[in-house]
Design a protein around this motif. Structure first.
Motif, short mmCIF file in Angstrom:
data_model
loop_
_atom_site.label_atom_id
_atom_site.label_comp_id
_atom_site.label_asym_id
_atom_site.label_seq_id
_atom_site.Cartn_x
_atom_site.Cartn_y
_atom_site.Cartn_z
N ILE A 59 0.84 -1.20 0.00
CA ILE A 59 0.00 0.00 0.00
C ILE A 59 0.87 1.25 0.00
CG2 ILE A 59 -1.65 1.35 1.37
CD1 ILE A 59 -2.85 -1.35 2.29
N ILE A 60 1.92 1.25 0.81
CA ILE A 60 2.84 2.40 0.85
C ILE A 60 3.46 2.61 -0.53
CG2 ILE A 60 5.00 3.30 1.80
CD1 ILE A 60 2.66 3.39 3.75
N LEU A 61 3.92 1.54 -1.17
CA LEU A 61 4.50 1.65 -2.50
C LEU A 61 3.49 2.17 -3.51
CD1 LEU A 61 6.67 -1.61 -2.64
CD2 LEU A 61 7.51 0.75 -2.72
N SER A 62 2.22 1.82 -3.33
CA SER A 62 1.18 2.27 -4.27
C SER A 62 0.96 3.78 -4.18
CB SER A 62 -0.13 1.53 -4.02
OG SER A 62 -0.77 1.99 -2.82
N THR A 63 1.38 4.40 -3.05
CA THR A 63 1.20 5.85 -2.91
C THR A 63 2.38 6.64 -3.45
OG1 THR A 63 2.18 5.90 -0.67
CG2 THR A 63 -0.20 5.50 -0.83
N VAL A 64 3.43 5.95 -3.91
CA VAL A 64 4.62 6.65 -4.42
C VAL A 64 4.28 7.61 -5.56
CG1 VAL A 64 6.77 6.30 -5.72
CG2 VAL A 64 6.36 5.02 -3.61
N ALA A 104 9.16 16.62 1.64
CA ALA A 104 8.49 15.85 0.58
C ALA A 104 9.45 14.82 -0.02
CB ALA A 104 7.96 16.79 -0.50
N LEU A 105 10.70 15.24 -0.26
CA LEU A 105 11.69 14.32 -0.81
C LEU A 105 12.01 13.20 0.18
CD1 LEU A 105 14.12 16.90 -2.46
CD2 LEU A 105 12.61 15.30 -3.66
N ALA A 106 12.05 13.53 1.46
CA ALA A 106 12.35 12.53 2.48
C ALA A 106 11.23 11.50 2.59
CB ALA A 106 12.59 13.21 3.83
N VAL A 107 9.98 11.98 2.58
CA VAL A 107 8.84 11.07 2.66
C VAL A 107 8.81 10.16 1.43
CG1 VAL A 107 6.31 10.93 2.64
CG2 VAL A 107 7.46 12.60 4.12
N LEU A 108 9.09 10.73 0.27
CA LEU A 108 9.13 9.94 -0.96
C LEU A 108 10.22 8.87 -0.89
CD1 LEU A 108 8.33 9.35 -3.89
CD2 LEU A 108 9.89 11.19 -4.60
N ALA A 109 11.40 9.25 -0.43
CA ALA A 109 12.50 8.28 -0.33
C ALA A 109 12.14 7.15 0.63
CB ALA A 109 13.77 8.99 0.13
N TYR A 110 11.48 7.49 1.72
CA TYR A 110 11.08 6.46 2.68
C TYR A 110 10.07 5.51 2.06
CZ TYR A 110 9.28 4.33 6.96
OH TYR A 110 8.90 3.43 7.93
N GLU A 117 9.62 4.86 -1.13
CA GLU A 117 10.25 4.06 -2.19
C GLU A 117 11.10 2.92 -1.62
OE1 GLU A 117 10.84 7.24 -5.84
OE2 GLU A 117 12.31 7.23 -4.21
N ASN A 118 11.60 3.10 -0.42
CA ASN A 118 12.48 2.11 0.20
C ASN A 118 11.83 1.43 1.40
OD1 ASN A 118 15.33 2.46 -1.20
ND2 ASN A 118 14.53 4.52 -0.87
N ILE A 119 10.52 1.38 1.40
CA ILE A 119 9.79 0.88 2.56
C ILE A 119 10.14 -0.57 2.88
CG2 ILE A 119 7.75 0.09 1.29
CD1 ILE A 119 7.81 1.97 4.68
N SER A 120 10.54 -1.35 1.89
CA SER A 120 10.89 -2.74 2.13
C SER A 120 12.29 -2.90 2.69
CB SER A 120 10.76 -3.56 0.83
OG SER A 120 9.42 -3.58 0.40
N ASN A 121 13.11 -1.86 2.59
CA ASN A 121 14.48 -1.93 3.08
C ASN A 121 14.92 -0.56 3.59
OD1 ASN A 121 17.05 -2.80 3.69
ND2 ASN A 121 17.80 -2.62 1.59
N PRO A 122 14.32 -0.10 4.69
CA PRO A 122 14.66 1.25 5.18
C PRO A 122 16.10 1.39 5.65
CG PRO A 122 13.28 0.06 6.76
CD PRO A 122 13.30 -0.75 5.51
N ALA A 180 3.80 2.84 9.05
CA ALA A 180 5.07 3.24 8.43
C ALA A 180 5.72 4.38 9.19
CB ALA A 180 4.83 3.63 6.98
N TYR A 181 4.92 5.38 9.57
CA TYR A 181 5.48 6.50 10.32
C TYR A 181 5.97 6.02 11.69
CZ TYR A 181 6.17 10.76 12.90
OH TYR A 181 6.75 11.74 13.66
N GLY A 182 5.21 5.13 12.33
CA GLY A 182 5.65 4.59 13.62
C GLY A 182 6.98 3.88 13.52
N GLN A 183 7.17 3.14 12.43
CA GLN A 183 8.44 2.44 12.22
C GLN A 183 9.58 3.44 12.04
OE1 GLN A 183 9.07 -1.13 9.39
NE2 GLN A 183 9.72 0.62 8.14
N LEU A 184 9.34 4.47 11.23
CA LEU A 184 10.38 5.48 10.98
C LEU A 184 10.68 6.26 12.25
CD1 LEU A 184 12.23 7.00 9.06
CD2 LEU A 184 10.30 8.49 8.48
N ALA A 185 9.64 6.64 12.99
CA ALA A 185 9.85 7.41 14.22
C ALA A 185 10.68 6.62 15.22
CB ALA A 185 8.50 7.79 14.83
N GLN A 186 10.40 5.34 15.37
CA GLN A 186 11.17 4.53 16.31
C GLN A 186 12.62 4.38 15.86
OE1 GLN A 186 10.30 3.52 19.39
NE2 GLN A 186 8.54 4.84 18.89
N LEU A 187 12.83 4.27 14.54
CA LEU A 187 14.19 4.22 14.02
C LEU A 187 14.95 5.49 14.35
CD1 LEU A 187 16.27 2.73 12.16
CD2 LEU A 187 15.24 3.97 10.24
#
Length: 400
Positions: free
Chosen positions: A9-14, A58-64, A66-71, A125-132
């Motif tokens: 779903i995240i990839l579909s929003t790219v 915007a670029l950071a959110v896009l990069a995340y 695009e790489n959601i399977s391998n952050p 996805a945001y929760g994962q990034l925030a914890q990272l």
């Protein structure tokens, strides 16, 4: 933990993020500042005014996405942001505020496209990034607490001396208010400086590279005065330091931070700077001059003219006493007869430098405006210099 379905779903929003990412982040910032106006004291309102911060997010959110399977591939960016966040004393509760308004903005901007599934996926996805991010920054804060001379948050420094370096640039020599030693740092790092601007009734924080080699006596920052008639908030802070901060004034500083630092790949170091971009490189140059006699050094600087060139006496002095340092200067306007002295007319142009060679076994450090960095990196890579040997610092939100 994100499920495979949520990653899909995240990839579909790219595509949506590529097309409308800036509109989303602009809505997000407006929404967050409406509900939490106190955060205007933390965020760079100059970069908000110019739109740079909205674009960078915007670029950071896009990069995340695009790489959601391998952050993990984003860890260099996470580390870069971590240095900035710890210098601002960002705390976990602020991630909660950002997350709440980012999700609300996704719903409000995407409207019918923001289904419950999409919102749930982005919440995870945001929760994962925030914890990272929080975990990485927690380690950085811990390191500061355990390192002698470092600190978390803010510490008062006194302006011991102001020194004019050119018609535009002034250096501020800063000593600790409590009389303790100046903190150690890695050449190339920066400090955050916090000031209150009466004109906009806000506290603002800006990062300034440390422009001297590490020593126990002082930190030095060197600030360019902005002369644009349409002065933005960033320029207001620089000019506030020039006009309102005097010898004896007290400034609040963060501990040194940043990962644009000297590497140890090769003995040859090439420093390439445009305008005020020479400040972190000067710290590196002075450090190498003080600590090593084995490095081959090249200093290349570009600016408008001799009047705005800062630190000329210092660098000339090093070049006169150190045969390992070769210096090249570019001016927009220059007497062609100065070419014999390593002074060239026009923008940075490696082909004008006598006997110039693009060497693969060298480290290249670049700092300056975005177009300057992009041009230098392009020429280096086109001439077979590995990207792994090129290091650059872009002042402000990252857009390169």
């Amino acid at each position: 933990m994100l499920s495979d379905k949520q990653k899909e779903i995240i990839l579909s929003t790219v595509p949506l993020l590529r097309e409308g990412g800036v509109a989303l982040t602009t809505h997000f910032y407006n929404r967050m500042f409406t509900h939490h106006p106190e955060l205007k004291n933390l965020f760079n309102m100059g970069n908000q005014q110019s739109g740079k911060q909205q674009t960078a997010l915007a670029l950071a959110v896009l990069a995340y996405a695009e790489n959601i399977s391998n952050p993990a591939v984003l860890m260099p960016a996470v580390d870069l942001i971590g240095h900035k966040h710890t210098s601002l004393n960002i705390q976990p509760e602020q991630y909660e505020i950002v997350g709440m308004h980012l999700l609300a903005s996704i719903k409000e901007v995407l409207q019918d496209l923001a289904t419950d599934e999409v919102l749930d996926a982005w919440k995870a996805a945001y929760g994962q990034l925030a914890q990272l991010m929080i975990g990485h920054e927690a380690k950085m804060y811990q390191d500061k607490e355990q390192t002698v001379g470092q600190w978390v948050g803010w510490k008062n420094f006194v302006v011991q001396r102001k020194e004019k370096e050119s018609t535009e640039i002034t250096s501020f020599y800063l000593v600790t208010e409590d009389g303790s030693e100046a903190p150690n740092f890695i050449p190339g790092q920066f400090v955050s400086v916090k000031v209150f601007l009466p004109g906009i009734n806000l506290t603002q924080i800006r990062q300034y590279s440390i422009s001297c080699a590490p020593n126990k006596n002082y930190l030095r920052i060197s600030v360019k005065r902005e002369r644009n008639e349409k002065l933005d908030v960033n320029g207001m802070i620089s000019n506030f330091l020039h006009d309102e901060v005097h010898e004896g004034s007290v400034l609040s500083l963060s501990a040194p931070a940043g990962n644009f630092t000297l590497q140890n790949l090769f003995s040859k170091k090439v420093f390439i700077s445009g305008g005020i971009g020479q400040t972190p490189l000067l710290s590196m140059l002075e450090y190498l001059e003080d600590t090593s006699d084995k490095n081959e050094l090249v200093w290349i600087h570009a600016c408008r003219n001799a009047d705005v060139r800062a630190f000329s006496d210092s660098i000339d002095s090093i070049a006169e006493t150190n045969v390992r340092l070769k210096q090249h200067q570019f001016y927009d306007v220059v007497d062609e007869t100065l070419a014999e002295k390593g002074v060239y007319k026009g923008m940075l142009d490696f082909s004008k430098i006598d006997k110039w060679q693009f060497e693969s076994n060298a480290e290249y450090y670049i700092c300056g405006p975005k177009p300057f960095i992009e041009k230098a990196v392009k020429e280096l890579t086109e001439n077979k210099v590995s990207e792994e040997h090129i290091f650059y610092e872009e002042f402000g939100p990252k857009s390169i």
